[in-house]
Scaffold this motif. Structure first.
Motif, short mmCIF file in Angstrom:
data_model
loop_
_atom_site.label_atom_id
_atom_site.label_comp_id
_atom_site.label_asym_id
_atom_site.label_seq_id
_atom_site.Cartn_x
_atom_site.Cartn_y
_atom_site.Cartn_z
N PRO A 80 20.32 -15.51 3.24
CA PRO A 80 19.26 -15.66 4.24
C PRO A 80 18.93 -14.34 4.95
O PRO A 80 17.77 -14.12 5.31
CB PRO A 80 19.83 -16.67 5.24
N CYS A 81 19.92 -13.48 5.10
CA CYS A 81 19.67 -12.19 5.76
C CYS A 81 18.67 -11.37 4.94
O CYS A 81 17.76 -10.74 5.51
CB CYS A 81 20.97 -11.42 5.93
N TYR A 82 18.81 -11.38 3.63
CA TYR A 82 17.89 -10.62 2.80
C TYR A 82 16.51 -11.28 2.73
O TYR A 82 15.49 -10.59 2.62
CB TYR A 82 18.48 -10.37 1.41
N TRP A 83 16.46 -12.60 2.83
CA TRP A 83 15.16 -13.28 2.91
C TRP A 83 14.44 -12.88 4.20
O TRP A 83 13.23 -12.69 4.21
CB TRP A 83 15.31 -14.80 2.83
N VAL A 84 15.20 -12.77 5.29
CA VAL A 84 14.62 -12.33 6.57
C VAL A 84 14.03 -10.94 6.41
O VAL A 84 12.92 -10.67 6.89
CB VAL A 84 15.68 -12.38 7.69
N LEU A 85 14.75 -10.04 5.74
CA LEU A 85 14.23 -8.69 5.53
C LEU A 85 12.97 -8.71 4.66
O LEU A 85 12.04 -7.92 4.89
CB LEU A 85 15.31 -7.80 4.91
N TYR A 86 12.92 -9.61 3.68
CA TYR A 86 11.72 -9.75 2.86
C TYR A 86 10.52 -10.15 3.72
O TYR A 86 9.43 -9.57 3.60
CB TYR A 86 11.96 -10.80 1.76
N PHE A 87 10.72 -11.14 4.62
CA PHE A 87 9.63 -11.56 5.49
C PHE A 87 9.27 -10.46 6.48
O PHE A 87 8.10 -10.30 6.84
CB PHE A 87 9.96 -12.87 6.21
N GLY A 88 10.25 -9.70 6.92
CA GLY A 88 9.96 -8.54 7.78
C GLY A 88 9.10 -7.52 7.07
O GLY A 88 8.19 -6.93 7.66
N TRP A 89 9.35 -7.32 5.78
CA TRP A 89 8.54 -6.40 4.97
C TRP A 89 7.10 -6.92 4.88
O TRP A 89 6.14 -6.15 5.00
CB TRP A 89 9.15 -6.26 3.58
N LYS A 90 6.96 -8.23 4.67
CA LYS A 90 5.62 -8.82 4.60
C LYS A 90 4.87 -8.64 5.92
O LYS A 90 3.68 -8.34 5.93
CB LYS A 90 5.71 -10.31 4.24
N ILE A 91 5.57 -8.82 7.03
CA ILE A 91 4.96 -8.63 8.35
C ILE A 91 4.54 -7.18 8.50
O ILE A 91 3.43 -6.89 8.98
CB ILE A 91 5.92 -9.05 9.48
N SER A 92 5.38 -6.25 8.07
CA SER A 92 5.05 -4.82 8.16
C SER A 92 3.81 -4.49 7.33
O SER A 92 2.98 -3.68 7.75
CB SER A 92 6.22 -3.97 7.67
N THR A 93 3.69 -5.11 6.19
CA THR A 93 2.51 -4.90 5.34
C THR A 93 1.25 -5.39 6.05
O THR A 93 0.22 -4.70 6.05
CB THR A 93 2.69 -5.62 3.99
N GLU A 94 1.34 -6.56 6.67
CA GLU A 94 0.18 -7.09 7.42
C GLU A 94 -0.18 -6.18 8.59
O GLU A 94 -1.35 -5.97 8.88
CB GLU A 94 0.47 -8.50 7.91
N ILE A 95 0.82 -5.65 9.26
CA ILE A 95 0.56 -4.72 10.37
C ILE A 95 -0.16 -3.49 9.86
O ILE A 95 -1.09 -2.98 10.49
CB ILE A 95 1.88 -4.34 11.09
N GLY A 96 0.25 -2.98 8.69
CA GLY A 96 -0.40 -1.83 8.08
C GLY A 96 -1.85 -2.09 7.72
O GLY A 96 -2.66 -1.16 7.69
N LYS A 97 -2.19 -3.35 7.47
CA LYS A 97 -3.58 -3.73 7.17
C LYS A 97 -4.38 -4.00 8.44
O LYS A 97 -5.48 -4.52 8.36
CB LYS A 97 -3.59 -4.99 6.30
N ASP A 98 -3.79 -3.69 9.59
CA ASP A 98 -4.39 -3.97 10.91
C ASP A 98 -4.63 -5.47 11.09
O ASP A 98 -5.65 -5.90 11.61
CB ASP A 98 -5.68 -3.17 11.10
N ASN A 99 -3.66 -6.24 10.64
CA ASN A 99 -3.73 -7.68 10.71
C ASN A 99 -2.47 -8.21 11.41
O ASN A 99 -1.80 -9.11 10.93
CB ASN A 99 -3.85 -8.26 9.29
N SER A 100 -2.15 -7.59 12.56
CA SER A 100 -0.91 -7.91 13.27
C SER A 100 -0.87 -9.36 13.73
O SER A 100 0.14 -10.04 13.58
CB SER A 100 -0.73 -7.00 14.47
N PHE A 101 -1.96 -9.81 14.33
CA PHE A 101 -2.00 -11.15 14.89
C PHE A 101 -2.73 -12.06 13.91
O PHE A 101 -3.93 -12.24 13.96
CB PHE A 101 -2.69 -11.16 16.26
N SER A 102 -1.93 -12.61 12.98
CA SER A 102 -2.51 -13.47 11.95
C SER A 102 -1.63 -14.70 11.78
O SER A 102 -0.46 -14.71 12.15
CB SER A 102 -2.58 -12.70 10.62
#
Length: 159
Positions: free
Chosen positions: A60-82
């Motif tokens: 589960p810890c690595y799944w959390v990091l995967y979702f954190g990566w996805k969130i970071s990608t969305e932030i990079g797309k200027d889509n923070s609040f989605s």
């Protein structure tokens, strides 16, 4: 700081956490566990069950990091609040809760069957508490990001 810069920083931190986690789970835990059981022969039979439990808790810890990566990608797309980020945060909260419950139940079961020390059980409650704190924080952030996404969507329709 720009969104892309923030995204790169977050991804760098996540990559560092992946590496540190791999070192801890794949090197330090097995080596320290083996050294501990060599010093304390009476705990030798506890090594393999505890090693398996701890390695399973890494999933589960690595799944959390995967979702954190996805969130970071969305932030990079200027889509923070989605809505996507709200769902990723909700998934993080669920995974943290499941891992906390798993670790607590396994500790309790091991205590009952006699392959856990009472002192270690009490110390493990710190890890359970940290997992619960992460659950609450991720759930609260998920709620706030969802509300912000809804407000942002309403504002896009306003002239």
């Amino acid at each position: 700081m720009s969104q892309k810069s923030l995204s790169r920083w977050l991804k760098g931190i996540i990559a560092g956490m992946v590496i540190c986690g791999a070192i801890v789970y794949l090197y330090f835990i097995p080596v320290w566990g083996k050294e501990f059981t060599e010093i304390n022969e009476e705990y030798m039979s506890w090594y393999l069950p505890w090693l398996i439990v701890l390695l399973i808790s890494a999933i589960p810890c690595y799944w959390v990091l995967y979702f954190g990566w996805k969130i970071s990608t969305e932030i990079g797309k200027d889509n923070s609040f989605s809505i996507e980020n709200a769902l990723y945060l909700k998934n993080i909260a669920i995974l943290a809760a499941l891992d906390s419950v798993y670790f607590f139940v396994v500790n309790l079961v091991f205590m009952v069957i006699g392959i856990n020390h009472p002192g270690m059980f009490l110390i493990s409650l710190i890890a359970v508490f940290v997992g619960i704190a992460i659950t609450v924080a991720a759930a609260a952030l998920s709620h706030l990001v969802r509300k912000a996404a809804e407000i942002q969507k309403e504002n896009e329709f306003t002239i």
